[in-house]
Design a protein around this motif. Structure first.
Motif, short mmCIF file in Angstrom:
data_model
loop_
_atom_site.label_atom_id
_atom_site.label_comp_id
_atom_site.label_asym_id
_atom_site.label_seq_id
_atom_site.Cartn_x
_atom_site.Cartn_y
_atom_site.Cartn_z
N VAL A 1 -11.90 -56.20 -24.39
CA VAL A 1 -11.41 -55.60 -23.58
C VAL A 1 -11.58 -53.95 -23.26
O VAL A 1 -12.15 -53.91 -23.63
N TYR B 1 -11.39 -49.90 -23.43
CA TYR B 1 -9.86 -48.99 -24.32
C TYR B 1 -10.33 -47.87 -23.61
O TYR B 1 -12.10 -47.20 -23.38
N GLU C 1 1.64 -53.07 -13.32
CA GLU C 1 1.30 -52.53 -14.52
C GLU C 1 1.05 -51.04 -14.56
O GLU C 1 1.23 -50.16 -15.52
N ARG D 1 -0.44 -51.62 -22.74
CA ARG D 1 -1.31 -52.72 -23.14
C ARG D 1 -1.30 -53.02 -21.31
O ARG D 1 -0.36 -53.47 -20.83
N GLU E 1 -3.10 -55.14 -17.70
CA GLU E 1 -3.75 -56.20 -17.80
C GLU E 1 -4.04 -56.57 -16.36
O GLU E 1 -3.50 -56.46 -15.31
N THR F 1 -4.83 -46.37 -23.16
CA THR F 1 -4.85 -48.10 -22.12
C THR F 1 -5.63 -48.90 -23.24
O THR F 1 -6.44 -48.62 -22.78
N VAL F 2 -5.20 -49.86 -23.02
CA VAL F 2 -6.44 -50.96 -23.10
C VAL F 2 -5.63 -51.95 -22.17
O VAL F 2 -5.16 -52.70 -21.74
N SER G 1 -7.20 -55.40 -20.46
CA SER G 1 -7.83 -56.87 -20.35
C SER G 1 -8.03 -57.49 -18.77
O SER G 1 -7.38 -57.06 -18.17
N GLU H 1 -12.15 -58.72 -29.08
CA GLU H 1 -10.91 -58.41 -29.88
C GLU H 1 -10.72 -59.76 -29.90
O GLU H 1 -10.58 -60.75 -28.86
#
Ligand code: UD1
Length: 419
Positions: free
Chosen positions: A3, A5, A337, A364, A366, A387-388, A390, A418
């Motif tokens: 992921v 960050y 998103e 979060r 994606e 913001t995370v 993926s 992760e």
């Protein structure tokens, strides 16, 4: 799972040379099959799509390896004429091997490249072009083509990039001249033409809607440098428009970005275009402004691949912007998103209405497609908080170390593993 960050709020500053273009290197790698000696390609980005193309070349009996940004392909021992279903599915543009495979072997067995995150991606124009060059095409649990191509007239119903390239590649190995009308005009087609001519082919007209190929010439090996990636450049400029600051990019021709630069200019950024670089500056305290309708179109229109990154910037502008996506059915998967990050966007079919908000916030999110992923990273750098992100497998298909590029411009970004 990897992921990213991304902590927003830091302006971007600095200079960067943009890496080689994915959409150039993929057809050029397929074109290597036509050569009779080893080919060295410089400025090859390290991308999972490039790895997938090299694996296909190896399956077809070529030596194909990448070291840093240099790729060596030795097609001398090429003997195979089929690509496995797994390899066809690994990369959407695997279909680009059809033309050169037929030209070299007189036979090709492939499966469909599979569904696509952008919606259906038909290949009827590719197959029509192959038929127009006198080859037999049978669709029966896969695609089976036979026959030594001969020159012909190819009229594309749509200026498809991939079909234009496939037609060029098949026609180079055909007996006799070929004319492709309503050809796509994207700069990457010009790069493919330069590569082919460098090896001894005679292709003319790339960049216009009529491409002619002499056919029947033997191609030698050689060395070639792949052009820079205009969509990576557009994404980094979008990141600077989101975060504020000043970035200078080299390695791309600004004329290939003209429609995108014009949008940034209208939105209130300072844009400076020189032969050596393109620079974008946005004063952080001055909000961007919404711009008149952005309609994606074949080159030289606004690129569909830049739609998502530019939307990320305009999501936090003063005023509204209407987007019309004319190229693909399902190219707004980044929108939900962006909404998670506080954007106010409504979509209906191929139209998206972006009502600019004061600021996005971290969340979060994606990535579910390549350029949508670039857009979310750009948005995150202008957002408040962390913001995370993926879905990095999509991003790695077309951006070489996106976090490294953003770090080089001063962004607070890191990739973590992760559970
Ligand atoms: C290329 C680019 C991609 C970009 C797209 C449009 C590469 C590797 N990828 O994709 O990044 O988003 O151009 O600029 O270069 N179509 C048909 N039948 C066909 C082929 C295409 O109907 O046989 C349609 C497609 O569904 C689409 C339109 O034509 O609506 C344009 O697609 P095309 O130009 O072929 O895109 P790609 O070459 O796949």
């Amino acid at each position: 799972m990897s992921v990213m960050y991304l902590r927003g709020g830091r302006p971007l500053e600095g200079e960067l040379t943009v890496h080689g273009a994915k959409n150039s290197v993929l057809p050029i790698l397929a074109a290597c099959l036509l050569a009779r000696g080893p080919v060295t390609l410089r400025n090859c980005p390290r991308l999972t799509d490039v790895t997938a193309a090299l694996a296909i070349l190896r399956r077809l009996g070529c030596r194909a390896e990448q070291e840093g940004h240099t790729v060596l392909v030795d097609p001398t021992g090429a003997s195979g004429c089929s690509i496995s279903e797994e390899q066809m599915r690994a990369m959407r543009s695997s279909i680009i091997f059809l033309g050169p495979l037929l030209a070299r072997m007189g036979e090709a067995h492939l499966t469909y490249p599979g569904g696509c995150e952008l919606g259906p991606r038909p290949i009827d124009l590719h197959l029509g072009a192959i038929r127009a060059l006198g080859c037999e095409v049978r669709e029966d649990r896969g695609i089976h083509c036979q026959g030594q191509p001969r020159g012909g007239e190819i009229q594309l119903a749509l200026p498809s990039v991939g079909a234009t390239e496939n037609a060029m590649l098949c026609a180079v190995g055909a007996d006799g001249p070929t004319t492709i009308t309503n050809a796509a005009r994207e700069p990457e087609i010009g790069d493919l033409q330069s590569f082919l001519n460098h090896l001894g082919a005679k292709v003319q007209g790339a960049g216009s809607s009529t491409v002619t190929v002499e056919g029947g010439r033997t191609l030698s090996g050689g060395e070639y440098t792949v052009m820079g990636d205009r969509i990576v450049a557009a994404t980094l400029l979008s990141a600077a428009a989101c975060a504020g600051g000043r970035v200078r990019l080299s390695g791309v021709d600004w004329r290939h970005l003209a429609t995108v630069l014009s949008v940034f200019h209208q939105a209130g950024c300072r844009v400076e275009s020189r032969m050596e670089y393109v620079e974008l500056e946005r004063t952080r305290d001055l909000p961007l402004k919404g711009v008149p309708t952005i309609r994606t179109a074949p080159y030289p229109g606004f690129p569909t691949d830049a739609q998502a990154p530019v939307m990320a910037a305009l999501a936090a502008a003063q005023g509204c912007t209407l987007f019309v996506e004319t190229m693909f059915d399902s190219r707004y998967r980044h929108v939900p998103e962006l909404i998670r990050m506080g954007a106010d966007i409504t979509t209906e079919g191929r139209v998206a209405l972006v009502r600019g908000v004061e600021r996005l916030h971290g969340a979060r999110v994606e990535a579910s497609d390549l350029r949508g992923g670039g857009a979310l990273a750009a948005a995150a750098l202008g957002a408040e908080g962390t913001t995370v992100l993926s879905g990095l497998n999509h991003i790695d298909r077309g951006y070489e170390g996106l976090e490294g590029m953003l770090q080089a411009l001063g962004a607070d970004v890191e990739r973590r593993e992760e559970a």
